[in-house]
Design an enzyme around this catalytic site. Structure first.
Site, PDB file in Angstrom:
ATOM      1  N   ASP A  36       1.055  -1.551   0.149  1.00  0.00           N
ATOM      2  CA  ASP A  36       0.103  -0.429   0.139  1.00  0.00           C
ATOM      3  C   ASP A  36       0.651   1.033  -0.064  1.00  0.00           C
ATOM      4  O   ASP A  36       2.221   0.810  -0.199  1.00  0.00           O
ATOM      5  CB  ASP A  36      -0.649   0.383   0.686  1.00  0.00           C
ATOM      6  CG  ASP A  36      -1.780   0.719   1.053  1.00  0.00           C
ATOM      7  OD1 ASP A  36      -3.227  -0.124   0.990  1.00  0.00           O
ATOM      8  OD2 ASP A  36      -2.459   1.755   0.888  1.00  0.00           O
ATOM      9  N   ASP A  61       4.135   2.945  -4.652  1.00  0.00           N
ATOM     10  CA  ASP A  61       3.140   3.508  -5.462  1.00  0.00           C
ATOM     11  C   ASP A  61       2.819   2.741  -6.071  1.00  0.00           C
ATOM     12  O   ASP A  61       3.832   2.411  -7.353  1.00  0.00           O
ATOM     13  CB  ASP A  61       3.219   4.732  -6.157  1.00  0.00           C
ATOM     14  CG  ASP A  61       1.744   5.315  -6.931  1.00  0.00           C
ATOM     15  OD1 ASP A  61       1.706   4.454  -7.331  1.00  0.00           O
ATOM     16  OD2 ASP A  61       2.219   6.447  -7.312  1.00  0.00           O
ATOM     17  N   ASN A  88      -5.111  -4.862  -5.875  1.00  0.00           N
ATOM     18  CA  ASN A  88      -6.716  -4.578  -5.658  1.00  0.00           C
ATOM     19  C   ASN A  88      -6.255  -3.160  -5.429  1.00  0.00           C
ATOM     20  O   ASN A  88      -7.741  -2.099  -4.890  1.00  0.00           O
ATOM     21  CB  ASN A  88      -6.283  -5.250  -4.420  1.00  0.00           C
ATOM     22  CG  ASN A  88      -7.725  -4.943  -2.956  1.00  0.00           C
ATOM     23  OD1 ASN A  88      -9.156  -4.877  -3.704  1.00  0.00           O
ATOM     24  ND2 ASN A  88      -7.822  -4.299  -2.038  1.00  0.00           N
ATOM     25  N   TYR A 154     -13.085   6.764 -13.742  1.00  0.00           N
ATOM     26  CA  TYR A 154     -12.909   5.038 -12.964  1.00  0.00           C
ATOM     27  C   TYR A 154     -13.878   4.124 -13.590  1.00  0.00           C
ATOM     28  O   TYR A 154     -12.904   3.701 -13.376  1.00  0.00           O
ATOM     29  CB  TYR A 154     -13.961   5.492 -11.603  1.00  0.00           C
ATOM     30  CG  TYR A 154     -13.474   4.461 -10.546  1.00  0.00           C
ATOM     31  CD1 TYR A 154     -12.176   4.064  -9.356  1.00  0.00           C
ATOM     32  CD2 TYR A 154     -15.278   3.256 -10.341  1.00  0.00           C
ATOM     33  CE1 TYR A 154     -13.098   2.783  -8.593  1.00  0.00           C
ATOM     34  CE2 TYR A 154     -15.519   2.699  -9.806  1.00  0.00           C
ATOM     35  CZ  TYR A 154     -13.680   2.187  -8.692  1.00  0.00           C
ATOM     36  OH  TYR A 154     -13.711   1.091  -7.837  1.00  0.00           O
ATOM     37  N   LYS A 158     -12.153   0.410 -14.729  1.00  0.00           N
ATOM     38  CA  LYS A 158     -12.792  -1.090 -14.425  1.00  0.00           C
ATOM     39  C   LYS A 158     -12.980  -1.607 -15.563  1.00  0.00           C
ATOM     40  O   LYS A 158     -12.741  -2.602 -15.407  1.00  0.00           O
ATOM     41  CB  LYS A 158     -13.881  -0.490 -13.332  1.00  0.00           C
ATOM     42  CG  LYS A 158     -13.389   0.074 -11.969  1.00  0.00           C
ATOM     43  CD  LYS A 158     -11.975  -0.945 -11.150  1.00  0.00           C
ATOM     44  CE  LYS A 158     -11.277  -0.456  -9.821  1.00  0.00           C
ATOM     45  NZ  LYS A 158     -10.789  -0.877  -9.289  1.00  0.00           N
ATOM     46  N   THR A 189     -16.019   0.837   2.648  1.00  0.00           N
ATOM     47  CA  THR A 189     -14.256   1.133   2.842  1.00  0.00           C
ATOM     48  C   THR A 189     -13.880   2.365   3.204  1.00  0.00           C
ATOM     49  O   THR A 189     -14.796   3.501   3.167  1.00  0.00           O
ATOM     50  CB  THR A 189     -13.646   0.404   1.906  1.00  0.00           C
ATOM     51  OG1 THR A 189     -13.986   1.352   0.281  1.00  0.00           O
ATOM     52  CG2 THR A 189     -14.210  -1.176   1.453  1.00  0.00           C
TER      53      THR A 189
HETATM   54  P1  NAP Z   1     -10.381   1.723   0.468  1.00  0.00           P
HETATM   55  O1  NAP Z   1     -10.532   2.045   1.296  1.00  0.00           O
HETATM   56  O2  NAP Z   1      -9.634   2.661  -0.264  1.00  0.00           O
HETATM   57  O3  NAP Z   1      -8.899   0.655  -0.137  1.00  0.00           O
HETATM   58  C1  NAP Z   1      -7.916   1.151  -1.311  1.00  0.00           C
HETATM   59  C2  NAP Z   1      -6.107   0.683  -0.996  1.00  0.00           C
HETATM   60  O4  NAP Z   1      -5.850   1.608  -1.692  1.00  0.00           O
HETATM   61  C3  NAP Z   1      -5.477   2.291   0.066  1.00  0.00           C
HETATM   62  O5  NAP Z   1      -5.260   1.786   1.439  1.00  0.00           O
HETATM   63  C4  NAP Z   1      -4.997   3.015  -0.655  1.00  0.00           C
HETATM   64  O6  NAP Z   1      -5.034   4.469   0.190  1.00  0.00           O
HETATM   65  C5  NAP Z   1      -4.850   2.273  -1.020  1.00  0.00           C
HETATM   66  N1  NAP Z   1      -3.970   2.367  -2.287  1.00  0.00           N
HETATM   67  C6  NAP Z   1      -4.770   3.524  -3.056  1.00  0.00           C
HETATM   68  N2  NAP Z   1      -4.164   4.084  -4.575  1.00  0.00           N
HETATM   69  C7  NAP Z   1      -2.500   3.133  -4.638  1.00  0.00           C
HETATM   70  C8  NAP Z   1      -1.514   3.126  -5.237  1.00  0.00           C
HETATM   71  N3  NAP Z   1      -1.430   4.318  -5.914  1.00  0.00           N
HETATM   72  N4  NAP Z   1      -0.553   2.836  -4.452  1.00  0.00           N
HETATM   73  C9  NAP Z   1      -0.544   2.469  -2.907  1.00  0.00           C
HETATM   74  N5  NAP Z   1      -1.684   2.193  -2.508  1.00  0.00           N
HETATM   75  C10 NAP Z   1      -3.019   2.931  -3.012  1.00  0.00           C
HETATM   76  O7  NAP Z   1     -10.921   1.123  -1.103  1.00  0.00           O
HETATM   77  P2  NAP Z   1     -11.383  -0.124  -0.799  1.00  0.00           P
HETATM   78  O8  NAP Z   1     -12.563  -0.029  -1.291  1.00  0.00           O
HETATM   79  O9  NAP Z   1     -11.345  -0.863  -0.086  1.00  0.00           O
HETATM   80  O10 NAP Z   1     -11.060  -1.091  -2.602  1.00  0.00           O
HETATM   81  C11 NAP Z   1     -10.103  -1.768  -3.183  1.00  0.00           C
HETATM   82  C12 NAP Z   1     -10.419  -1.837  -4.673  1.00  0.00           C
HETATM   83  O11 NAP Z   1     -12.289  -2.196  -4.329  1.00  0.00           O
HETATM   84  C13 NAP Z   1     -10.290  -0.771  -5.443  1.00  0.00           C
HETATM   85  O12 NAP Z   1      -9.437  -0.984  -6.952  1.00  0.00           O
HETATM   86  C14 NAP Z   1     -11.991  -0.287  -5.419  1.00  0.00           C
HETATM   87  O13 NAP Z   1     -12.110   0.435  -6.794  1.00  0.00           O
HETATM   88  C15 NAP Z   1     -12.532  -1.016  -5.715  1.00  0.00           C
HETATM   89  N6  NAP Z   1     -13.852  -0.950  -5.609  1.00  0.00           N
HETATM   90  C16 NAP Z   1     -14.218  -0.526  -4.389  1.00  0.00           C
HETATM   91  C17 NAP Z   1     -15.829  -0.883  -4.312  1.00  0.00           C
HETATM   92  C18 NAP Z   1     -16.665  -0.174  -2.676  1.00  0.00           C
HETATM   93  O14 NAP Z   1     -17.455   0.043  -2.667  1.00  0.00           O
HETATM   94  N7  NAP Z   1     -15.839   0.267  -2.447  1.00  0.00           N
HETATM   95  C19 NAP Z   1     -16.376  -1.245  -5.283  1.00  0.00           C
HETATM   96  C20 NAP Z   1     -16.212  -1.280  -5.838  1.00  0.00           C
HETATM   97  C21 NAP Z   1     -15.088  -2.262  -6.275  1.00  0.00           C
HETATM   98  P3  NAP Z   1      -4.961   5.430   0.577  1.00  0.00           P
HETATM   99  O15 NAP Z   1      -6.588   5.717   0.753  1.00  0.00           O
HETATM  100  O16 NAP Z   1      -4.091   5.934   0.954  1.00  0.00           O
HETATM  101  O17 NAP Z   1      -5.592   5.739  -0.828  1.00  0.00           O
END
Ligand code: NAP
Length: 260
Positions: A36, A61, A88, A154, A158, A189
């Site tokens: 992360d 990153d 992810n 976004y 995806k 999240t």
């Molecule tokens: P999250 O809680 O924000 O977790 C994502 C993590 O990835 C965070 O710790 C974030 O850090 C980190 N991150 C972002 N950009 C990064 C980079 N360039 N390099 C390294 N780390 C990075 O969100 P999540 O919902 O669990 O997201 C996980 C995946 O699920 C994502 O691909 C998202 O698009 C997908 N998704 C989520 C949902 C939903 O409803 N939550 C729905 C469909 C898909 P920071 O927080 O510091 O940026």
């Protein structure tokens, strides 16, 4: 214990779905490389793992190719193998009208959400190919299947992840390496915190997920369970697929007013 003896890389492991996936894979015996760009998030995730779990944490990153290449080398040096790659990490990117799209914003979102997974596949797959073994699971989104679940950049990122899943599966299938994706619906999240905060503040939280056939939003653990399935030998004949994990959201047009 489907991952006993296995090593898994999980990106975006400092929060949300990545953290839940780390916990799930560790519970099932995996040794982990947690990645992360948030050191604090990674430390918290590591603190939530079973005491017996072995985890390497790497802050980088995912869109930075030299950093990705170095991280893969560090994982191989520490563990000697990589069995599972969970791409992810992701960023949201906001909602703007199509006439107000910003090129720099698109490059940032595509860089993290689409190019990041490509870079990890590029640098991990030579190792998986050589071992003739490996499973890759990309976290896409229902936003990559339909409009209405994310901003333009976004959603495009995806949709790109879903197609990358297919093309990489074709490149790697002959070597016995599988590549699949999950497409989560709405899950609480870090990424969706503003949506949930707004809904709670306005007494609308019951509306979140109400368009899904299951009439609720999802939990990170439910996405992690699907990722674990696709990463495991239980999915040994599945590759190139994008599995919606969305409470039935994309299964239905669910037109307002049509159901009485
Ligand atoms: P999250 O809680 O924000 O977790 C994502 C993590 O990835 C965070 O710790 C974030 O850090 C980190 N991150 C972002 N950009 C990064 C980079 N360039 N390099 C390294 N780390 C990075 O969100 P999540 O919902 O669990 O997201 C996980 C995946 O699920 C994502 O691909 C998202 O698009 C997908 N998704 C989520 C949902 C939903 O409803 N939550 C729905 C469909 C898909 P920071 O927080 O510091 O940026």
């Amino acid at each position: 214990m489907r991952f006993q003896g296995c090593v898994a890389i999980i990106t975006g492991a400092g929060s949300g779905i990545g953290r839940a996936t780390a916990r799930r894979l560790a519970d099932e015996g995996a040794r982990l490389a947690l990645i992360d760009w948030s050191a604090e998030g990674l430390a918290e995730t590591a603190s939530l793992l079973p005491a017996t779990a072995e985890a390497l944490t790497l802050v980088l990153d995912v869109s930075d190719e030299p950093a990705v290449e170095k991280a893969v080398a560090e994982v191989l040096e520490r563990f000697g193998q990589i069995d599972v790659l969970c791409n992810n990490a992701g960023v949201a990117g906001g909602h703007m009208d199509i006439t107000e799209q910003d090129r720099a914003q698109w490059e940032r979102v595509l860089g993290v959400n689409l190019i990041g997974p490509m870079l990890f596949i590029k640098h991990v797959s030579p190792h998986m190919r050589a071992r003739r073994k490996g499973a890759i699971v990309n976290t896409a989104s229902v936003a990559g299947i339909r409009s209405g679940a994310g901003g333009n950049a976004y959603s495009a990122s995806k949709a790109g992840v879903i197609n990358l899943t297919m093309t990489a599966a074709c490149d790697l299938g002959e070597a016995g390496v599988r590549v699949n994706a999950v497409c989560p619906g709405l899950v609480e999240t870090g990424m969706t915190k503003p949506v949930f905060d707004y809904a709670r503040a306005n007494d609308k939280v019951h509306k979140l997920g109400s368009r899904c056939e299951l009439r609720r939003y999802g939990r990170p653990e439910e996405i992690a369970a699907a990722i674990a399935f696709l990463a495991s030998d239980d999915a040994s004949y599945i590759t190139g697929q994008a599995l919606p994990v969305d409470g039935g959201n994309t299964a239905s047009l669910n037109m307002p007013g049509m159901k009485v």
